[in-house]
Design a protein around this motif. Structure first.
Motif, PDB file in Angstrom:
ATOM      1  N   UNK A  15       0.824  -1.224   0.000  1.00  0.00           N
ATOM      2  CA  UNK A  15       0.000   0.000   0.000  1.00  0.00           C
ATOM      3  C   UNK A  15       0.847   1.259   0.000  1.00  0.00           C
ATOM      4  N   UNK A  16       2.127   1.145   0.374  1.00  0.00           N
ATOM      5  CA  UNK A  16       2.977   2.327   0.442  1.00  0.00           C
ATOM      6  C   UNK A  16       3.631   2.668  -0.894  1.00  0.00           C
ATOM      7  N   UNK A  64      -4.056   3.328  -2.112  1.00  0.00           N
ATOM      8  CA  UNK A  64      -4.010   2.827  -0.733  1.00  0.00           C
ATOM      9  C   UNK A  64      -5.378   2.420  -0.200  1.00  0.00           C
ATOM     10  N   UNK A 120      -1.817  -0.548  13.234  1.00  0.00           N
ATOM     11  CA  UNK A 120      -2.087   0.744  12.591  1.00  0.00           C
ATOM     12  C   UNK A 120      -1.109   1.036  11.455  1.00  0.00           C
ATOM     13  N   UNK A 121      -0.168   0.118  11.242  1.00  0.00           N
ATOM     14  CA  UNK A 121       0.770   0.290  10.131  1.00  0.00           C
ATOM     15  C   UNK A 121       0.524  -0.736   9.021  1.00  0.00           C
ATOM     16  N   UNK A 122      -0.581  -1.458   9.133  1.00  0.00           N
ATOM     17  CA  UNK A 122      -0.894  -2.534   8.187  1.00  0.00           C
ATOM     18  C   UNK A 122      -2.251  -2.260   7.541  1.00  0.00           C
ATOM     19  N   UNK A 173      -3.820   6.515   5.946  1.00  0.00           N
ATOM     20  CA  UNK A 173      -3.084   5.848   4.867  1.00  0.00           C
ATOM     21  C   UNK A 173      -1.913   6.728   4.368  1.00  0.00           C
ATOM     22  N   UNK A 174      -1.056   7.103   5.295  1.00  0.00           N
ATOM     23  CA  UNK A 174       0.067   7.996   4.982  1.00  0.00           C
ATOM     24  C   UNK A 174       1.248   7.172   4.479  1.00  0.00           C
ATOM     25  N   UNK A 175       1.487   7.225   3.180  1.00  0.00           N
ATOM     26  CA  UNK A 175       2.528   6.379   2.593  1.00  0.00           C
ATOM     27  C   UNK A 175       3.915   6.720   3.116  1.00  0.00           C
ATOM     28  N   UNK A 176       4.159   7.999   3.367  1.00  0.00           N
ATOM     29  CA  UNK A 176       5.505   8.405   3.810  1.00  0.00           C
ATOM     30  C   UNK A 176       5.865   7.827   5.163  1.00  0.00           C
ATOM     31  N   UNK A 177       4.993   8.033   6.139  1.00  0.00           N
ATOM     32  CA  UNK A 177       5.311   7.568   7.503  1.00  0.00           C
ATOM     33  C   UNK A 177       4.994   6.093   7.690  1.00  0.00           C
ATOM     34  N   UNK A 178       4.149   5.552   6.833  1.00  0.00           N
ATOM     35  CA  UNK A 178       3.735   4.166   7.011  1.00  0.00           C
ATOM     36  C   UNK A 178       2.583   4.000   7.989  1.00  0.00           C
ATOM     37  N   UNK A 179       1.979   5.123   8.396  1.00  0.00           N
ATOM     38  CA  UNK A 179       0.815   4.999   9.279  1.00  0.00           C
ATOM     39  C   UNK A 179      -0.439   4.791   8.442  1.00  0.00           C
ATOM     40  N   UNK A 180      -1.140   3.692   8.709  1.00  0.00           N
ATOM     41  CA  UNK A 180      -2.325   3.363   7.916  1.00  0.00           C
ATOM     42  C   UNK A 180      -3.587   3.932   8.557  1.00  0.00           C
ATOM     43  N   UNK A 181      -3.714   3.746   9.864  1.00  0.00           N
ATOM     44  CA  UNK A 181      -4.840   4.402  10.549  1.00  0.00           C
ATOM     45  C   UNK A 181      -4.345   5.070  11.819  1.00  0.00           C
TER      46      UNK A 181
END
Lengths: 438, 438
Positions: free
Chosen positions: A21-22, A28, A67-69, B174-182
């Motif tokens: 997703x990244x 995403x 929260x990173x998946x 869903x922040x691709x840069x930081x890898x935080x999804x939620x």
């Protein structure tokens, strides 16, 4: 007739790689976008895949690192598949649904409805729940034990198939002149009274185009194999190597025969995690790009889940995996697989989670169209697989590349269909339509 | 802004008239044909209906006479509606699902998934089971009592809405840069512990386009009205006359205000059974044609079911209905309605089943576009209805005639939209999007 491979497209939101997703080119939020799903389904259908397949869980993973998946927001498979049914014509539609936290009447009805809506393309991946968190969403303080889950699953299958056979193929006469809508003499009401379920029936859906939707399973434990040998028509399995796959294939086919069935009445399709590119360098570079995007917290969260929901907080990333007790969750086979890989190859925790970040323990190929086709052909022709469940690292790109690069190579070798010959999922898989005994 | 009517298309296999399936021009197996359903949905959408609506039962009616009624084979609404979602763009999709024999987690998830798939067009007709036969399909020897059903329904609603609010509209970053999804800080896990349900949550579906799918109800009993006043956003109701409809409307709106809500936050849409033709003679002739096709066994089966599953075998057709005890099934209000009609008008059993063969006790109009529009306008402008749930006698013909003849007449009178203004079902109905409290 020449034996051909069966191919499933195992679709999972943004792709199977933990960090897919990244990628810049990946949408995403594709998991919630029906148009993205339709594009994937049509892509797999254009390549003549036997079926697409979606996994399931009836709980959100919100533990440490979750929260990173990209897994906490997903569509219900039985709500998604009818939408894909009307956007496609031929491809099979296999959805996962657990026997642990469902009622047989509901599932029998929903899969029967899907089979009608799709014109005979429904498949049910019958699983027992591998995630103890699901218990808490259905009023149970504790998850069922491994033994109970399988006993319940087998009875569940018996009830569902009896419900599917409530009506004869010709029950609904709909005779406008006499006013007779159905022939009551053909009705068979299950009146099931069992250990786990009491279900009267009959089902309020006519017998379906396929007679029964195709029954798929994925259990690899001793009990899982026994259940599959008696009841499954397709088995998805995670095998890390040709040798284990061959041993699994031989064992399960023998059990099928021992259960009094034709060995060809159950198709074995290992998962195949694949990154393919015109050159090996490009494939490796794409893999490296994905691995670099794996956040350690996401990697640990995946690893913890795959080995049975152990808490891995504070574990040393660059040391070996600490010893852990055997899980009683549905992940027992996967735990054994991963701990043996880690031990044999002396992997650190970080190396282990990177090893499974792409394919979660499934066989993984990173290579050219030729090398990927070589491996697939080797498994297929040497008693390790009847086909494969293709797990693209990123979607839709990874599936597009598989369809563009590998499928033509398989066809050149006469290993895969160039056009659909039949209309139903049973047709594609070469499975017989169940006969309803009177 | 001028107040406009809301219209629902209540779709039922071959149509609402008991004998519709026997008409030459009706496709008798249309209920299982997804293409027939898609044509109906597109027809209703072309006429700008607010929503289409499908009823449900989780049991096959196979009692005496049921083999002469087109009801034993139907599709599951939650499997049907996603298929219709991708074949339409604007029309709302309201499906019935019982709180008596379902789990809140499953229903919360399926309606949330439907809301995502349809882009905000999902509605849930929350019912308690009105058919005691359903108990036997879910392991219960006896059906719940009326009181228990409503207590369970109210708690079910509380759990489902808490699950729908598990996530914030902005939770999935869903922040691709930081890898935080939620954003885990926004998550609210219900951890519900109640009388009927224990559900941890959170839901594994993101908050939906509508916030919550629209909650519809159809109960008319005292308890049904109280529940609706607290929790419903649309109420479908069966009213035999303008006077009873007006009294119901006044009563329910008062209860809504007493519950602390804006009276306009609940829309009341009585069912309207309609046979329309350019001339009254044509309309009456079509009605007569349908009535002549009602087989007495089918008529008795319908009557028995509507008054609470009494056995009417051996009853004299041309005599009044014998006295019967009050049912405890969900059909209590319907039983009261029908026995009062039969008593007031001194109807024989045959006359009574013919009376309900078209509309099952709902208000019935047989007439011209003008007379139908006159009655609808009268109800709408005099405190008896915010709109109607249109029940065509036969499908698709009856709905086609309503769209061709009545809808233009309503538009000439400024009573109904000529185009959709919004995108979601809430937009069409003028309902606010629920705000999630932090």
């Amino acid at each position: 007739m020449k034996r051909e491979m069966h191919l499933g497209a195992f679709l999972m939101e943004t792709g199977h790689h933990l960090a897919a997703w990244r990628l810049d080119e990946v949408q995403a939020d594709a998991g919630l976008d029906i148009h993205a799903w339709i594009r994937l389904a049509q892509l797999a259908e254009a390549a003549c895949f036997d079926a697409l397949f979606v996994a399931d869980s009836v709980a959100a993973n919100t533990g440490p690192g979750a929260d990173r998946v990209a897994r906490a927001d997903r569509l219900d498979p039985l709500t998604l598949l009818p939408a894909l049914a009307v956007a496609t014509q031929r491809i099979g539609l296999i959805g996962t649904a657990t026997t642990s936290y469902n009622e047989p009447y509901h599932l029998a009805r929903k899969f029967a409805s899907l089979d009608h809506i799709s014109g005979g393309r429904a498949g049910w991946n019958l699983v027992t729940t591998d995630n103890a968190a699901e218990a808490g969403n259905f009023g149970r303080a504790e998850h069922y034990s491994h033994v109970d889950r399988y006993a319940r699953a087998e009875e569940f299958h018996r009830v569902v198939t009896a419900l599917w056979d409530s009506w004869d193929d010709a029950s609904f006469v709909r005779d406008k002149r006499s006013g007779q809508y159905y022939d009551a003499a053909t009705l068979r009401t299950p009146l099931h009274r069992g250990e786990h379920f009491c279900v009267d029936g009959p089902l309020n859906v006519a017998r379906t185009p396929q007679g029964w939707p195709v029954v798929v399973q994925a259990g690899s434990s001793e009990r899982g194999r026994e259940l599959a040998a008696r009841t499954a028509e397709v088995v998805f399995t995670a095998q890390a190597s040709f040798e284990t796959a061959q041993a699994f294939y031989r064992d399960l086919k023998q059990r099928v025969v021992a259960a009094g069935r034709d060995s060809d009445s159950l198709k074995i399709m290992p998962g195949l995690s694949v990154i393919v590119a015109p050159t090996l360098e490009e494939a490796r570079s794409r893999e490296a790009q994905l691995q670099a995007l794996v956040h350690p917290e996401a990697g640990l969260a995946l690893l913890a889940r795959m080995i049975g929901n152990f808490d891995l907080g504070g574990v040393e990333l660059d040391a070996p995996l600490p010893d852990l007790p055997m899980t009683d969750s549905g992940q027992r086979s996967r735990q054994q697989l991963l701990t043996s890989i880690a031990g044999n190859e002396r992997l650190t925790v970080r190396q282990l989670y990177l090893r499974i970040a792409g394919g979660r323990g499934h066989f993984t190929l990173v290579g050219t169209p030729q090398s990927v086709a070589d491996a697939m052909q080797h498994w297929f022709e040497n008693g390790a697989a009847d086909g494969f469940n293709i797990m693209a690292a990123d979607l839709p790109g990874g599936l597009e590349r598989f369809c563009e690069l590998v499928v033509p190579e398989l066809r050149r070798r006469g290993l895969f269909r160039t056009t659909y010959q039949g209309k139903t999922l049973r047709d594609h898989l070469g499975l017989q339509r169940p006969v309803r005994e009177r």
